[in-house]
Design a protein around this motif. Structure first.
Motif, PDB file in Angstrom:
ATOM      1  N   UNK A 166       0.864  -1.109   0.040  1.00 17.76           N
ATOM      2  CA  UNK A 166       0.046  -0.024  -0.123  1.00 17.76           C
ATOM      3  C   UNK A 166       0.841   1.159   0.224  1.00 17.76           C
ATOM      4  N   UNK A 167       1.941   1.326   0.876  1.00 13.61           N
ATOM      5  CA  UNK A 167       2.653   2.479   0.995  1.00 13.61           C
ATOM      6  C   UNK A 167       3.929   2.585  -0.052  1.00 13.61           C
ATOM      7  N   UNK A 168       4.112   1.113  -0.706  1.00 17.93           N
ATOM      8  CA  UNK A 168       5.134   1.088  -1.796  1.00 17.93           C
ATOM      9  C   UNK A 168       6.504   1.348  -1.127  1.00 17.93           C
ATOM     10  N   UNK A 169       6.593   1.143   0.110  1.00 17.12           N
ATOM     11  CA  UNK A 169       7.905   1.337   0.672  1.00 17.12           C
ATOM     12  C   UNK A 169       8.287   3.016   0.893  1.00 17.12           C
ATOM     13  N   UNK A 170       7.117   3.705   0.771  1.00 13.84           N
ATOM     14  CA  UNK A 170       7.687   5.258   0.749  1.00 13.84           C
ATOM     15  C   UNK A 170       7.425   5.699   2.073  1.00 13.84           C
ATOM     16  N   UNK A 171       6.795   5.072   3.077  1.00  7.86           N
ATOM     17  CA  UNK A 171       6.847   5.298   4.459  1.00  7.86           C
ATOM     18  C   UNK A 171       7.422   4.116   5.104  1.00  7.86           C
ATOM     19  N   UNK A 172       7.982   4.436   6.225  1.00  4.18           N
ATOM     20  CA  UNK A 172       8.717   3.399   7.161  1.00  4.18           C
ATOM     21  C   UNK A 172       7.430   2.852   7.938  1.00  4.18           C
ATOM     22  N   UNK A 173       7.732   1.693   8.486  1.00  7.20           N
ATOM     23  CA  UNK A 173       6.790   1.031   9.407  1.00  7.20           C
ATOM     24  C   UNK A 173       6.523   1.976  10.808  1.00  7.20           C
ATOM     25  N   UNK A 174       7.230   2.680  11.198  1.00  3.45           N
ATOM     26  CA  UNK A 174       7.292   3.626  12.126  1.00  3.45           C
ATOM     27  C   UNK A 174       6.164   4.911  11.907  1.00  3.45           C
ATOM     28  N   UNK A 175       6.484   5.235  10.651  1.00  3.31           N
ATOM     29  CA  UNK A 175       5.790   6.279  10.318  1.00  3.31           C
ATOM     30  C   UNK A 175       4.185   5.964  10.016  1.00  3.31           C
ATOM     31  N   UNK A 176       4.002   4.667   9.442  1.00  2.00           N
ATOM     32  CA  UNK A 176       2.676   4.195   9.382  1.00  2.00           C
ATOM     33  C   UNK A 176       2.060   4.019  10.786  1.00  2.00           C
ATOM     34  N   UNK A 177       2.830   3.483  11.800  1.00  2.00           N
ATOM     35  CA  UNK A 177       2.251   3.296  13.097  1.00  2.00           C
ATOM     36  C   UNK A 177       1.822   4.597  13.707  1.00  2.00           C
ATOM     37  N   UNK A 178       2.835   5.813  13.418  1.00  2.00           N
ATOM     38  CA  UNK A 178       2.551   7.066  13.988  1.00  2.00           C
ATOM     39  C   UNK A 178       1.288   7.703  13.336  1.00  2.00           C
ATOM     40  N   UNK A 179       1.225   7.490  12.111  1.00  2.00           N
ATOM     41  CA  UNK A 179       0.057   8.213  11.353  1.00  2.00           C
ATOM     42  C   UNK A 179      -1.294   7.499  11.790  1.00  2.00           C
ATOM     43  N   UNK A 180      -1.076   6.079  11.888  1.00  2.00           N
ATOM     44  CA  UNK A 180      -2.433   5.369  12.515  1.00  2.00           C
ATOM     45  C   UNK A 180      -2.712   6.149  14.085  1.00  2.00           C
ATOM     46  N   UNK A 181      -1.888   6.147  14.658  1.00  2.00           N
ATOM     47  CA  UNK A 181      -2.020   6.874  16.074  1.00  2.00           C
ATOM     48  C   UNK A 181      -2.500   8.364  15.871  1.00  2.00           C
ATOM     49  N   UNK A 182      -2.115   8.966  15.325  1.00  2.00           N
ATOM     50  CA  UNK A 182      -2.501  10.230  14.940  1.00  2.00           C
ATOM     51  C   UNK A 182      -3.798  10.268  14.501  1.00  2.00           C
ATOM     52  N   UNK A 183      -4.193   9.527  13.569  1.00  2.00           N
ATOM     53  CA  UNK A 183      -5.497   9.616  12.878  1.00  2.00           C
ATOM     54  C   UNK A 183      -6.513   9.277  14.063  1.00  2.00           C
ATOM     55  N   UNK A 184      -6.230   8.079  14.549  1.00  2.00           N
ATOM     56  CA  UNK A 184      -7.149   7.500  15.665  1.00  2.00           C
ATOM     57  C   UNK A 184      -7.326   8.834  16.829  1.00  2.00           C
ATOM     58  N   UNK A 185      -6.342   9.348  17.357  1.00  2.00           N
ATOM     59  CA  UNK A 185      -6.352  10.335  18.204  1.00  2.00           C
ATOM     60  C   UNK A 185      -7.005  11.500  17.778  1.00  2.00           C
ATOM     61  N   UNK A 186      -7.293  11.867  16.358  1.00  2.00           N
ATOM     62  CA  UNK A 186      -7.859  12.979  16.033  1.00  2.00           C
ATOM     63  C   UNK A 186      -9.296  12.670  16.144  1.00  2.00           C
ATOM     64  N   UNK A 187      -9.980  11.381  15.745  1.00  2.00           N
ATOM     65  CA  UNK A 187     -11.120  11.133  15.659  1.00  2.00           C
ATOM     66  C   UNK A 187     -11.696  10.651  16.967  1.00  2.00           C
ATOM     67  N   UNK A 188     -10.813  10.736  18.053  1.00  2.00           N
ATOM     68  CA  UNK A 188     -11.230  10.414  19.104  1.00  2.00           C
ATOM     69  C   UNK A 188     -11.650   8.860  19.343  1.00  2.00           C
ATOM     70  N   UNK A 189     -10.839   8.184  18.645  1.00  2.00           N
ATOM     71  CA  UNK A 189     -10.998   6.656  18.656  1.00  2.00           C
ATOM     72  C   UNK A 189     -12.561   6.341  18.224  1.00  2.00           C
ATOM     73  N   UNK A 190     -13.253   6.974  17.697  1.00  2.00           N
ATOM     74  CA  UNK A 190     -14.535   6.788  17.335  1.00  2.00           C
ATOM     75  C   UNK A 190     -14.628   6.455  15.788  1.00  2.00           C
ATOM     76  N   UNK A 191     -14.608   4.997  15.881  1.00  2.00           N
ATOM     77  CA  UNK A 191     -14.508   4.350  14.607  1.00  2.00           C
ATOM     78  C   UNK A 191     -16.176   4.048  13.921  1.00  2.00           C
ATOM     79  N   UNK A 192     -16.922   4.332  14.755  1.00  2.00           N
ATOM     80  CA  UNK A 192     -18.384   3.983  14.349  1.00  2.00           C
ATOM     81  C   UNK A 192     -18.982   5.411  14.099  1.00  2.00           C
TER      82      UNK A 192
END
Length: 166
Positions: free
Chosen positions: A22-48
């Motif tokens: 998906x990232x075609x090796x343009x993002x590191x695994x740490x960057x992917x995990x950090x983005x995931x964390x940032x997105x979840x925090x931004x939406x208040x962990x409200x996925x529904x």
């Protein structure tokens, strides 16, 4: 995709698949995990997301909350009602009146079944509940007549049933 796969899939994709395909090796695994964390925090962990049913319940809940607060403030001014009944019965009667008002505003709201549940949970006598609710409703209808100088209740409570945005 990584968040959606974790939420929706039975077997979510691995971080290595996200990194390579998906990232075609343009993002590191740490960057992917950090983005995931940032997105979840931004939406208040409200996925529904909310449904129409949730919105209707939330609107009715706001009405109920406003009505119960306003009615309880009114009851505190009437020593005959406030001093005669215990707070559990008063609370159930306030909820009863609020349910009936919301039922008039929203015909899909079934007050009777809700009232029976409240009476059963709070363990109050149904007949006594109806009697006290009638007194509270009468007080609400005639509050300005009985307490003409209490403009602050209306003024500072800011009571209105319509949404502030409309």
């Amino acid at each position: 995709m990584f968040i959606a796969a974790k939420y929706e899939e039975i077997h979510p994709m691995k971080l290595s698949v996200v990194y390579e395909k998906i990232a075609h090796k343009k993002l590191t695994t740490d960057q992917i995990k950090k983005k995931e964390s940032d997105i979840l925090q931004t939406i208040g962990f409200d996925l529904v997301g909310g449904t129409l049913f949730d919105i209707l319940l939330e609107k009715n809940y706001k009405y109920l909350k406003k009505l119960c607060l306003y009615l309880s403030k009114m009851v505190l001014f009437d020593y005959e009602i406030c001093g005669k009944y215990n707070y559990t019965l008063l609370a159930a009667a306030l909820i009863f009146v609020a349910f009936k008002i919301v039922e008039q505003l929203d015909t899909t709201f079934n007050a009777d079944s809700q009232i029976k549940d409240v009476a059963q949970i709070i363990q109050v006598d149904q007949d006594q509940l109806v009697e006290v609710a009638a007194k509270i409703l009468n007080l609400a209808k005639n509050f300005e007549k009985h307490f003409p100088n209490l403009e602050n209740l209306k003024k500072f409570n800011g009571f209105q049933l319509e949404d502030d945005e409309q």
